[in-house]
Write a protein that holds these residues in place. Sequence first.
Motif, PDB file in Angstrom:
ATOM      1  N   PHE A 177      20.482  50.682 -28.838  1.00  0.00           N
ATOM      2  CA  PHE A 177      21.681  50.367 -28.058  1.00  0.00           C
ATOM      3  C   PHE A 177      22.916  50.319 -28.961  1.00  0.00           C
ATOM      4  O   PHE A 177      23.970  50.874 -28.616  1.00  0.00           O
ATOM      5  N   VAL A 178      22.800  49.666 -30.125  1.00  0.00           N
ATOM      6  CA  VAL A 178      23.926  49.583 -31.058  1.00  0.00           C
ATOM      7  C   VAL A 178      24.319  50.982 -31.534  1.00  0.00           C
ATOM      8  O   VAL A 178      25.509  51.324 -31.584  1.00  0.00           O
ATOM      9  N   ALA A 179      23.332  51.795 -31.874  1.00  0.00           N
ATOM     10  CA  ALA A 179      23.619  53.157 -32.331  1.00  0.00           C
ATOM     11  C   ALA A 179      24.331  53.965 -31.246  1.00  0.00           C
ATOM     12  O   ALA A 179      25.282  54.712 -31.529  1.00  0.00           O
ATOM     13  N   LEU A 180      23.895  53.808 -29.998  1.00  0.00           N
ATOM     14  CA  LEU A 180      24.524  54.532 -28.888  1.00  0.00           C
ATOM     15  C   LEU A 180      25.957  54.053 -28.647  1.00  0.00           C
ATOM     16  O   LEU A 180      26.836  54.862 -28.333  1.00  0.00           O
ATOM     17  N   VAL A 181      26.183  52.747 -28.784  1.00  0.00           N
ATOM     18  CA  VAL A 181      27.541  52.221 -28.622  1.00  0.00           C
ATOM     19  C   VAL A 181      28.461  52.801 -29.693  1.00  0.00           C
ATOM     20  O   VAL A 181      29.594  53.217 -29.406  1.00  0.00           O
ATOM     21  N   ILE A 182      27.975  52.845 -30.943  1.00  0.00           N
ATOM     22  CA  ILE A 182      28.778  53.408 -32.034  1.00  0.00           C
ATOM     23  C   ILE A 182      29.102  54.880 -31.751  1.00  0.00           C
ATOM     24  O   ILE A 182      30.244  55.328 -31.943  1.00  0.00           O
ATOM     25  N   LEU A 183      28.109  55.629 -31.276  1.00  0.00           N
ATOM     26  CA  LEU A 183      28.346  57.037 -30.937  1.00  0.00           C
ATOM     27  C   LEU A 183      29.341  57.174 -29.791  1.00  0.00           C
ATOM     28  O   LEU A 183      30.249  58.018 -29.830  1.00  0.00           O
ATOM     29  N   ALA A 184      29.177  56.341 -28.763  1.00  0.00           N
ATOM     30  CA  ALA A 184      30.062  56.420 -27.593  1.00  0.00           C
ATOM     31  C   ALA A 184      31.503  56.085 -27.969  1.00  0.00           C
ATOM     32  O   ALA A 184      32.443  56.752 -27.514  1.00  0.00           O
ATOM     33  N   VAL A 185      31.683  55.060 -28.794  1.00  0.00           N
ATOM     34  CA  VAL A 185      33.037  54.682 -29.211  1.00  0.00           C
ATOM     35  C   VAL A 185      33.673  55.812 -30.005  1.00  0.00           C
ATOM     36  O   VAL A 185      34.845  56.149 -29.815  1.00  0.00           O
ATOM     37  N   ASN A 186      32.903  56.431 -30.897  1.00  0.00           N
ATOM     38  CA  ASN A 186      33.436  57.544 -31.694  1.00  0.00           C
ATOM     39  C   ASN A 186      33.737  58.766 -30.843  1.00  0.00           C
ATOM     40  O   ASN A 186      34.621  59.553 -31.176  1.00  0.00           O
ATOM     41  N   ARG A 187      33.036  58.909 -29.733  1.00  0.00           N
ATOM     42  CA  ARG A 187      33.238  60.082 -28.890  1.00  0.00           C
ATOM     43  C   ARG A 187      34.364  59.898 -27.875  1.00  0.00           C
ATOM     44  O   ARG A 187      35.159  60.815 -27.636  1.00  0.00           O
ATOM     45  N   PHE A 188      34.478  58.701 -27.295  1.00  0.00           N
ATOM     46  CA  PHE A 188      35.376  58.533 -26.153  1.00  0.00           C
ATOM     47  C   PHE A 188      36.574  57.609 -26.406  1.00  0.00           C
ATOM     48  O   PHE A 188      37.540  57.657 -25.640  1.00  0.00           O
TER      49      PHE A 188
END
Length: 446
Positions: A177-188
């Motif tokens: 979940f933390v990894a996905l949040v980091i990816l989502a923040v960097n993407r959007f």
Amino acid sequence: MKTGQHPVDCILPKRQMITLGLQHMLVAYIGAIAVPLIVASALKMSPADTTVLISTALFCSGISTVLQTVGVWKFGVRLPILQGVAFSSVGPVIAIGMSPGVGFAGVCGAVIGAGVFTMFAAPLVGRLRRFFPPVVTGCIVTVIGLQLFPVAYQWAGGGEHARQHFGALPFLCIALFVALVILAVNRFANAFLRNLSVLIGLIAGSVLACALGMGDFANVAQAPWFTMPLPFHFGMPVFSVVPVMTMIVVMVVQMVESMGLFVAIGDIVEKKISEEDVVRGLRANGLASAIAGMFAAFPFIAFMENVGLVILTGVRSRWVVAVSGVLMCVVALVPKIGAVVASTPAAALGGAGIAMFGVVVAAGVQTLSKVDFERNRYNVLIVGFTIATALIPVMAPQVFKQMPDWTQPFVHSGVVLACLVSVVLNAVLNGAHEEDVAPAHGMVRE
């Protein structure tokens, strides 16, 4: 922000400085308190002395970070480097502390003596700067990331205290979940939030983990509100020849490792690191260690975890990391705050660690991609032998178990092995000259 300045020297707006500095401090905090906890446990210190040891380690980490990032006179490499207690000092510190007639006062004396030695030896070691061309720094950065992966995996599985529940699905889900949040923040997200992606991921993961019953805040209630680190808490330092010489060996190892880190981090942030820069950085390590010895702390070195944060966020300002050093000092004075930070669920740290350490490896690969492998076949041998040797302490530490005791600080650090093997092979095969290769780190954003 002044135009024409190198991004490393830029001062950002106050809000960004504080939030980004907090992010660096959170990433480094667990590592900063690990060594004093291990030492206090091994030496059977009282809870009060353990609290003192943790506070002094944090306080001196902050001082060392400010000294290294801001720089004073001929001290400080002036790079975004957060300093922390060197794990290579744990074994010698415990051995000295348990020696009859020496005790912890002998540890303090040894650290002070080794720190003074480092300050005087810095110019001699700095002359080795020319032995660190891109093929060497690329190997070092790659090894830095690779040797940190087991730490991230340990966190993702629930940490050392998970025991029989290590690797349970809830822990892995938090890390994911933390990894996905980091990816989502960097993407959007916008540029400001992208710079805080790790902090946002840690907060989101911690909230979810606490909602699932993983939070443990027992230490928060027990921690005092205020403490003041004072010099010579364990008495006046004792200067004995054998303990001081033992710690000098540790500092020699750290000088080799630090020099490789200075050059490698300079490559990452695209700032040329000269011989004089290396000397100033080593002097700062020596001065910080001498000060730490007076405050019952330990030798300091750059925290590799924060290198990944610099790459992931793209924020290269050394002043941001200087702010994190100030925050370290503040937290050292208020143990209650430190206890809250230390309660961050390990699984959440695991998700952030995988992201940060992965981009460190990617940065090393980027540097190596600029090295000439087609016309110079020796570079292939240098990279292959370096990485294969440097990962032995990580993947098969028992290989060096029968080596003499004096070699243990050298053979149990992947970064030190990477420095030694790559520098020697490059000097023998390519000669002691620096290739004219421009670094290119596309992940680092202005």
